[in-house]
Design a protein around this motif. Structure first.
Motif, PDB file in Angstrom:
ATOM      1  N   SER A   1      -8.674   1.894   0.051  1.00 36.86           N
ATOM      2  CA  SER A   1      -7.857   0.854   0.692  1.00 36.86           C
ATOM      3  C   SER A   1      -8.686  -0.325   1.197  1.00 36.86           C
ATOM      4  O   SER A   1      -8.253  -1.485   1.108  1.00 36.86           O
ATOM      5  CB  SER A   1      -7.064   1.464   1.852  1.00 36.86           C
ATOM      6  N   TYR A   2      -9.883  -0.054   1.720  1.00 36.63           N
ATOM      7  CA  TYR A   2     -10.686  -1.135   2.294  1.00 36.63           C
ATOM      8  C   TYR A   2     -11.079  -2.184   1.248  1.00 36.63           C
ATOM      9  O   TYR A   2     -11.325  -3.348   1.589  1.00 36.63           O
ATOM     10  CB  TYR A   2     -11.942  -0.567   2.966  1.00 36.63           C
TER      11      TYR A   2
ATOM     12  N   LYS B   1     -13.015   6.651  -3.161  1.00 36.54           N
ATOM     13  CA  LYS B   1     -11.670   7.200  -2.981  1.00 36.54           C
ATOM     14  C   LYS B   1     -11.431   8.495  -3.732  1.00 36.54           C
ATOM     15  O   LYS B   1     -10.845   9.442  -3.188  1.00 36.54           O
ATOM     16  CB  LYS B   1     -10.615   6.176  -3.419  1.00 36.54           C
TER      17      LYS B   1
ATOM     18  N   ALA C   1       0.822  -1.214   0.000  1.00 36.75           N
ATOM     19  CA  ALA C   1       0.000   0.000   0.000  1.00 36.75           C
ATOM     20  C   ALA C   1       0.855   1.262   0.000  1.00 36.75           C
ATOM     21  O   ALA C   1       0.503   2.264  -0.641  1.00 36.75           O
ATOM     22  CB  ALA C   1      -0.927  -0.009   1.202  1.00 36.75           C
TER      23      ALA C   1
ATOM     24  N   ASN D   1       0.371   4.165  -2.710  1.00 38.11           N
ATOM     25  CA  ASN D   1      -0.115   5.487  -2.302  1.00 38.11           C
ATOM     26  C   ASN D   1       0.845   6.633  -2.633  1.00 38.11           C
ATOM     27  O   ASN D   1       0.508   7.799  -2.411  1.00 38.11           O
ATOM     28  CB  ASN D   1      -0.419   5.492  -0.802  1.00 38.11           C
TER      29      ASN D   1
END
Length: 244
Positions: A49-50, A210, A35, A39
């Motif tokens: 992200s979830y 997002k 991640a 990012n």
């Protein structure tokens, strides 16, 4: 004995994949998590992200599938071709992680595409009626997610290297969203695979959640709604066809 040897090899490959995935975030490999690398660059075609928690479900389904293959072996129903392809899928998954964490991004696309192709080859081995846990279902989730992940991967690498395709990122990303929507619908139309569509919708909603780009947000939301409506209509058509 050869089949049992392949089955053991499938378990070894699967466990290795799980271990490397675990270490990639908790070691982490090359001192950075998956991640953290993702990012660094804001890519519009990237879910929140979830959404990536779907990996847990995918690995669980694969675990159940792998356990159930022993019954297939006992009943002489086991496909060695699928077994070999499964081992390669695990190896490509591992290779992708190492290439990503060591920032060999162009190489990461190669391994992601190889993983995608391998999953397609597994997927098409099953008839549309074979949608159980020991059959195509786990690969419906896996293939749908890797379809999205491949596009995310390519989008990231293009932006990382500053590749300009001559259109705005928002427009280009919406074209990708449209492509994913079409793929999801075709999976339902041709393979009667609602699970594939559910994963696509899950990913698209994550993109809506997002992005702060209004054009991308509204466009993705509209196309997601269109996919849901089209999928429901196609499900009704499929059921009528089956009853006829």
């Amino acid at each position: 004995m050869r089949i049992l040897g392949l089955y053991v090899g499938m378990w070894i490959a699967f466990i290795a994949m799980i271990v490397v995935n675990f270490l990639s975030n908790y070691l982490p490999i090359n001192g950075q998590t998956t991640a953290e690398i993702s990012n660094r660059i804001e890519v519009l075609f990237t879910p929140a992200s979830y959404v990536f928690s779907i990996w847990g479900l995918i690995y669980f389904l694969l675990l159940v599938w792998l356990i159930l293959q022993y019954k297939s072996i006992k009943n002489n129903e086991f496909s060695s071709q699928i077994g070999v392809l499964f081992v390669f899928s695990c190896l490509f998954n591992i290779a992708w992680l190492f290439s990503w964490h060591y920032e060999k991004f162009a190489l990461s696309i190669l391994f992601m595409v190889l993983l995608l192709v391998t999953l397609i080859l597994i997927y098409v081995q099953y008839p549309n009626t074979a949608q159980g846990l020991s059959e195509r279902l786990p690969f419906s989730f896996y293939l749908a997610w890797i379809t999205v992940a491949t596009i995310v991967n390519i989008s990231y690498v293009l932006k990382y290297y500053g590749v300009d395709l001559g259109i705005s990122e928002a427009v280009g990303s919406l074209v990708l969203v449209a492509a994913v929507v079409v793929i999801g619908y075709l999976a339902l139309e041709n393979s009667n695979d609602i699970y594939f569509v559910l994963v696509i919708v899950w990913a698209l909603i994550g993109i809506v959640m997002k992005t702060s780009n209004i054009t991308m947000q509204n466009g993705t939301l509209i196309m997601t709604i269109i996919l849901i409506i089209a999928a429901l209509a196609q499900l009704m058509i499929n059921r009528k066809t089956q009853r006829a």
